[in-house]
Design a protein around this motif. Structure first.
Motif, PDB file in Angstrom:
ATOM      1  N   GLY A   1     -26.846 -51.443   6.572  1.00  0.00           N
ATOM      2  CA  GLY A   1     -26.191 -50.646   7.605  1.00  0.00           C
ATOM      3  C   GLY A   1     -27.083 -50.552   8.816  1.00  0.00           C
ATOM      4  O   GLY A   1     -28.304 -50.502   8.696  1.00  0.00           O
ATOM      5  N   LEU A   2     -26.487 -50.582   9.998  1.00  0.00           N
ATOM      6  CA  LEU A   2     -27.253 -50.512  11.238  1.00  0.00           C
ATOM      7  C   LEU A   2     -26.445 -49.755  12.276  1.00  0.00           C
ATOM      8  O   LEU A   2     -25.324 -50.143  12.599  1.00  0.00           O
ATOM      9  N   ASP A   3     -26.981 -48.662  12.768  1.00  0.00           N
ATOM     10  CA  ASP A   3     -26.370 -47.895  13.851  1.00  0.00           C
ATOM     11  C   ASP A   3     -27.326 -47.874  15.029  1.00  0.00           C
ATOM     12  O   ASP A   3     -28.493 -47.512  14.879  1.00  0.00           O
ATOM     13  N   VAL A   4     -26.850 -48.266  16.210  1.00  0.00           N
ATOM     14  CA  VAL A   4     -27.631 -48.142  17.432  1.00  0.00           C
ATOM     15  C   VAL A   4     -27.329 -46.756  17.979  1.00  0.00           C
ATOM     16  O   VAL A   4     -26.194 -46.448  18.328  1.00  0.00           O
ATOM     17  N   LEU A   5     -28.364 -45.910  18.045  1.00  0.00           N
ATOM     18  CA  LEU A   5     -28.164 -44.511  18.419  1.00  0.00           C
ATOM     19  C   LEU A   5     -28.194 -44.301  19.927  1.00  0.00           C
ATOM     20  O   LEU A   5     -27.337 -43.626  20.477  1.00  0.00           O
ATOM     21  N   ARG A   6     -29.222 -44.844  20.585  1.00  0.00           N
ATOM     22  CA  ARG A   6     -29.334 -44.669  22.033  1.00  0.00           C
ATOM     23  C   ARG A   6     -30.365 -45.636  22.580  1.00  0.00           C
ATOM     24  O   ARG A   6     -31.184 -46.164  21.850  1.00  0.00           O
TER      25      ARG A   6
ATOM     26  N   HIS B   1     -34.103 -49.720  21.867  1.00  0.00           N
ATOM     27  CA  HIS B   1     -33.047 -48.874  21.326  1.00  0.00           C
ATOM     28  C   HIS B   1     -33.535 -48.126  20.095  1.00  0.00           C
ATOM     29  O   HIS B   1     -34.289 -48.671  19.292  1.00  0.00           O
ATOM     30  N   GLU B   2     -33.074 -46.897  19.967  1.00  0.00           N
ATOM     31  CA  GLU B   2     -33.333 -46.129  18.756  1.00  0.00           C
ATOM     32  C   GLU B   2     -32.232 -46.497  17.773  1.00  0.00           C
ATOM     33  O   GLU B   2     -31.050 -46.494  18.133  1.00  0.00           O
ATOM     34  N   VAL B   3     -32.641 -46.845  16.550  1.00  0.00           N
ATOM     35  CA  VAL B   3     -31.660 -47.278  15.558  1.00  0.00           C
ATOM     36  C   VAL B   3     -31.851 -46.529  14.247  1.00  0.00           C
ATOM     37  O   VAL B   3     -32.920 -45.988  13.970  1.00  0.00           O
ATOM     38  N   ARG B   4     -30.791 -46.501  13.468  1.00  0.00           N
ATOM     39  CA  ARG B   4     -30.839 -45.972  12.104  1.00  0.00           C
ATOM     40  C   ARG B   4     -30.382 -47.117  11.207  1.00  0.00           C
ATOM     41  O   ARG B   4     -29.331 -47.719  11.454  1.00  0.00           O
ATOM     42  N   MET B   5     -31.209 -47.441  10.194  1.00  0.00           N
ATOM     43  CA  MET B   5     -30.909 -48.604   9.352  1.00  0.00           C
ATOM     44  C   MET B   5     -31.016 -48.254   7.879  1.00  0.00           C
ATOM     45  O   MET B   5     -31.792 -47.383   7.498  1.00  0.00           O
ATOM     46  N   ILE B   6     -30.249 -48.948   7.104  1.00  0.00           N
ATOM     47  CA  ILE B   6     -30.409 -48.950   5.652  1.00  0.00           C
ATOM     48  C   ILE B   6     -30.776 -50.381   5.292  1.00  0.00           C
ATOM     49  O   ILE B   6     -30.010 -51.311   5.550  1.00  0.00           O
ATOM     50  N   MET B   7     -31.991 -50.560   4.737  1.00  0.00           N
ATOM     51  CA  MET B   7     -32.477 -51.898   4.415  1.00  0.00           C
ATOM     52  C   MET B   7     -32.763 -52.009   2.926  1.00  0.00           C
ATOM     53  O   MET B   7     -33.106 -51.023   2.272  1.00  0.00           O
ATOM     54  N   GLN B   8     -32.635 -53.216   2.424  1.00  0.00           N
ATOM     55  CA  GLN B   8     -32.970 -53.509   1.037  1.00  0.00           C
ATOM     56  C   GLN B   8     -33.829 -54.775   1.011  1.00  0.00           C
ATOM     57  O   GLN B   8     -33.480 -55.773   1.628  1.00  0.00           O
TER      58      GLN B   8
END
Length: 131
Positions: free
Chosen positions: A15-20, A27-34
């Motif tokens: 999962g990858l969300d670009v926050l701002r 860019h500030e991002v929120r990620m779910i990595m495996q």
């Protein structure tokens, strides 16, 4: 000779969300990595000759300051005031530009100094001898 062996694991983004966009242009991002069981192998050694020496199994990879492993080794020298040189043997197995963290993982492996540890970026290693 003192050396560190590191496996820099590949990862996939689940999962990858670009926050701002930040003021510095990144860019500030929120990620779910495996992590996955595909990795680049690094052997990092101290040398008596000052400098940074990168050897790799792929002819087309840069071995100068354009290589992330080189940049990480330089950062390690600067941060810890290391006077001796650093030699890195990089055995590249993660595909180039495949988006699975091959460059960043290898770079992170380059600054690995702990005993047996695993970082959130999937860098694993084992130190032999004291630095």
């Amino acid at each position: 000779m003192e050396r560190i062996n590191v496996k820099a694991l590949a990862k996939v983004n689940l999962g990858l969300d670009v926050l701002r966009r930040r003021e510095d242009g990144y860019h500030e991002v929120r990620m779910i990595m495996q992590t996955v069981h595909l990795y680049d192998q690094l052997e990092i050694r101290k040398t008596d000759e000052p400098g940074i020496f990168i050897n790799t199994n792929l002819d087309f990879l840069p071995t100068n300051e354009n290589n992330l492993v080189y940049k990480a080794a330089k950062l390690m020298q600067d941060m810890y005031g290391l006077k001796k040189g650093i030699s890195v043997d990089l055995q590249k197995h993660i595909p180039i530009a495949a988006g699975v963290g091959g460059g960043g993982g290898g770079g992170g492996g380059g600054v690995f100094l702990g005993g047996e540890k695993k970082s959130p970026g999937g860098v694993r290693g084992q130190r032999k001898g004291g630095w």
